[in-house]
Scaffold this active site. Structure first.
Site, PDB file in Angstrom:
ATOM      1  N   HIS A 117      -1.316   6.526   8.956  1.00  0.00           N
ATOM      2  CA  HIS A 117       0.063   6.347   8.482  1.00  0.00           C
ATOM      3  C   HIS A 117       1.051   6.485   9.644  1.00  0.00           C
ATOM      4  O   HIS A 117       0.838   7.280  10.564  1.00  0.00           O
ATOM      5  CB  HIS A 117       0.364   7.412   7.417  1.00  0.00           C
ATOM      6  CG  HIS A 117       1.656   7.204   6.708  1.00  0.00           C
ATOM      7  ND1 HIS A 117       2.745   8.021   6.876  1.00  0.00           N
ATOM      8  CD2 HIS A 117       2.042   6.247   5.821  1.00  0.00           C
ATOM      9  CE1 HIS A 117       3.746   7.594   6.121  1.00  0.00           C
ATOM     10  NE2 HIS A 117       3.348   6.525   5.467  1.00  0.00           N
ATOM     11  N   SER A 318     -11.599   1.619  -3.583  1.00  0.00           N
ATOM     12  CA  SER A 318     -10.173   1.461  -3.305  1.00  0.00           C
ATOM     13  C   SER A 318      -9.482   0.573  -4.333  1.00  0.00           C
ATOM     14  O   SER A 318     -10.044  -0.429  -4.792  1.00  0.00           O
ATOM     15  CB  SER A 318     -10.002   0.850  -1.910  1.00  0.00           C
ATOM     16  OG  SER A 318      -8.695   0.346  -1.792  1.00  0.00           O
TER      17      SER A 318
HETATM   18  C1  PLP Z   1      -2.393   7.195   4.446  1.00  0.00           C
HETATM   19  C2  PLP Z   1      -1.041   7.765   4.132  1.00  0.00           C
HETATM   20  N1  PLP Z   1      -0.710   8.956   4.623  1.00  0.00           N
HETATM   21  C3  PLP Z   1       0.482   9.514   4.389  1.00  0.00           C
HETATM   22  C4  PLP Z   1       1.417   8.874   3.626  1.00  0.00           C
HETATM   23  C5  PLP Z   1       2.740   9.503   3.420  1.00  0.00           C
HETATM   24  O1  PLP Z   1       2.773  10.105   2.179  1.00  0.00           O
HETATM   25  P1  PLP Z   1       4.169  10.514   1.513  1.00  0.00           P
HETATM   26  O2  PLP Z   1       4.892   9.242   1.255  1.00  0.00           O
HETATM   27  O3  PLP Z   1       3.731  11.228   0.284  1.00  0.00           O
HETATM   28  O4  PLP Z   1       4.855  11.400   2.484  1.00  0.00           O
HETATM   29  C6  PLP Z   1       1.118   7.622   3.066  1.00  0.00           C
HETATM   30  C7  PLP Z   1       2.094   6.930   2.238  1.00  0.00           C
HETATM   31  O5  PLP Z   1       1.910   5.879   1.715  1.00  0.00           O
HETATM   32  C8  PLP Z   1      -0.140   7.056   3.345  1.00  0.00           C
HETATM   33  O6  PLP Z   1      -0.469   5.842   2.890  1.00  0.00           O
END
Ligand code: PLP
Length: 370
Positions: A117, A318
Site C-alpha cells: 500500500h 481474493s
Molecule cells: C493493502 C492495504 N494496506 C493498507 C491499506 C490502508 O488501509 P486504511 O484505508 O484502512 O488505512 C489499504 C487500503 O486499501 C490496503 O489496500
C-alpha cells in the site's frame, strides 16, 4: 437553517446514488446500525490502553477488548501473549506494527513489496526505518527470489518483513510460509513479521486451505481495516501485536491514569461499538458466509468477463477482479481504482450478481465504442 437542510438533503441523495456504483474499492456498504444511533448523542473517547482503568469513564474499553479478542481468536494467537486496539484504520495499524518492530530491533531493515500500500513508504519515512522494496510476481505477490537476494546480502541486520496479505491493486498474498522458510534458511538470530492484512485479514481465516496469518503462526503483529470486510460506516481498524513486545514500549501517563500504549491519545469509541455490534450480529459463521458470497461473486465476475472475451482474473482467495482499464468515463461512473493499464472491481458484501452483470454490460459497451 432551511438552506442548511437543503444542502444536507442534496448531499444525502448524492451519497445514496454513489453507493450503488461503489464497486471499485473495498468499502463495505452492507450493514444496519440503527440500534446504535442513540450512542451518537454521547461523546465516547477510548483514551489510553484498552485494558486500563483510570478516571475517564465515557469510554468503551470493555467492548474494545472483545473486538480485539475476536480478531485474536480468528487469526490465532499464542496463549494470552497478545494485545491490540481499535485504530483509525489499516494505515495506523501498519504504523504501529512497524513502530514496535523498530523499537525492538533498531539495527534492522524493512523488506516490503513494491506493490505494498502507498502508505507504507510514508510510514517508513516517518519512522526513519531503512528499507528495501522487493519486486513482485505478475499476480502482485512478493517475489521470493528477489527477497532472498536482498536478505542474503544484508545478514548483519535484523529483517523486518512487511508482508501484504492482499495487495491494494491485485490482491496478491505475500507467501508467508515461503518467507518464514527463507528466514530460517539464512539463520537470522532475530526477525519480525508484520502483516498488512487490511482486506485479506478478514478473508484468509475463513478459507479452509489458506495459510495462517496469526501470531500463533510466527507473525508478530497484524493490522486489519474495519470499514472493509468487517463492515463499519466509519474508517477504523484493529491492530494485534505480541504482548511481550508491546510491554517493552508502554509508558504510564498520570493525566489519564492509564498506560499510553496506543499511537493516538483520544480515540474513537463509536467505531469500537460499531465493530463490536457487527461481530455480535455476524459471529464467525455469519462472516464466513459473507466471505464465501464475496468470493463466489468474484468468480462469477471473472467468468462473465471471460465469456465476452475480456481477460479478467483474480488471485485464489481474493474478491478483487483485475480487468483491462476502461475509459475515463467508466472509471468515474463506477468509482474504479486503476493503475497503469489495469483497473479492478472488488466484490464486497453489498455487491450482488445483478450489480456485476450491470457493470459488465456497461463495460462491454464502453470497450466496443472506444
Ligand atoms: C493493502 C492495504 N494496506 C493498507 C491499506 C490502508 O488501509 P486504511 O484505508 O484502512 O488505512 C489499504 C487500503 O486499501 C490496503 O489496500
Amino acid at each position: 437553517m432551511q438552506a442548511t437542510q437543503a444542502l444536507l438533503q442534496d448531499f444525502y441523495t448524492y451519497l445514496l446514488k454513489q453507493r450503488k456504483q461503489m464497486i471499485g474499492y473495498p468499502s463495505n456498504q452492507s450493514y444496519n446500525f440503527e440500534n446504535l444511533y442513540k450512542f451518537f448523542e454521547l461523546s465516547i473517547n477510548n483514551i489510553g490502553d484498552p485494558l486500563s482503568e483510570g478516571p475517564y469513564k465515557l469510554k468503551a474499553h470493555k467492548f474494545e477488548k472483545e473486538v480485539v479478542e475476536f480478531l485474536a481468536d480468528l487469526v490465532g494467537v499464542e496463549g494470552d501473549n497478545f494485545w491490540g486496539y481499535v485504530t483509525n484504520g489499516g494505515t495506523e495499524g501498519n504504523m504501529y506494527g512497524l513502530y514496535i518492530a523498530r523499537e525492538i530491533y533498531p539495527n534492522s531493515i524493512v523488506y516490503y513489496s513494491q506493490e505494498a500500500h502507498y502508505s507504507i513508504q510514508k510510514i517508513l519515512k516517518l519512522l526513519k526505518m531503512p528499507s528495501i522494496a522487493i519486486k513482485t510476481y505478475k499476480n502482485g505477490e512478493i517475489d521470493i527470489e528477489d527477497l532472498e537476494r536482498a536478505l542474503s546480502v544484508n545478514r548483519t541486520k535484523t529483517p523486518i518483513i512487511l508482508a501484504t496479505i492482499g495487495t491494494t491493486v491485485k490482491s496478491g498474498f505475500d507467501n508467508l510460509p515461503k518467507i518464514k522458510n527463507l528466514l530460517k534458511d539464512y539463520a537470522f538470530t532475530n526477525h519480525y513479521i508484520h502483516c498488512d492484512a487490511a482486506l485479506g485479514g478478514m478473508i484468509l481465516p475463513f478459507c479452509d486451505d489458506a495459510f495462517e496469518i496469526g501470531l500463533k503462526s510466527g507473525v508478530h503483529s497484524i493490522s486489519v481495516s474495519g470499514h472493509k470486510m468487517f463492515g463499519s460506516p466509519m474508517p477504523c481498524g484493529i491492530v494485534l501485536a505480541r504482548k511481550d513486545y508491546v510491554d517493552k514500549i508502554a509508558s504510564s501517563v498520570e493525566y489519564i491514569g492509564a498506560l499510553d500504549t496506543t499511537l493516538s491519545g483520544s480515540r474513537n469509541g463509536h467505531t469500537t461499538l460499531l465493530l463490536w455490534y457487527a461481530i455480535q450480529k455476524n459471529q464467525y459463521e455469519g462472516y464466513k458466509k459473507i466471505v464465501e458470497k464475496c468470493l463466489k461473486n468474484a468468480q462469477f465476475a471473472v467468468q462473465e468477463f471471460n465469456k465476452i472475451g475480456i481477460k479478467a482474473w483474480r488471485n485464489k482467495f481474493s474478491n478483487t477482479v483485475v480487468i483491462p482499464k476502461p475509459s475515463r468515463a467508466l472509471l468515474e461512473k463506477w468509482q474504479l481504482a486503476h493503475e497503469g493499464k489495469i483497473a479492478h472491481i472488488i466484490t464486497m458484501p453489498h455487491i450482488d450478481q445483478s450489480d456485476i452483470s450491470k457493470f459488465i454490460s456497461d463495460y462491454a459497451k464502453d470497450i466496443s465504442t472506444s
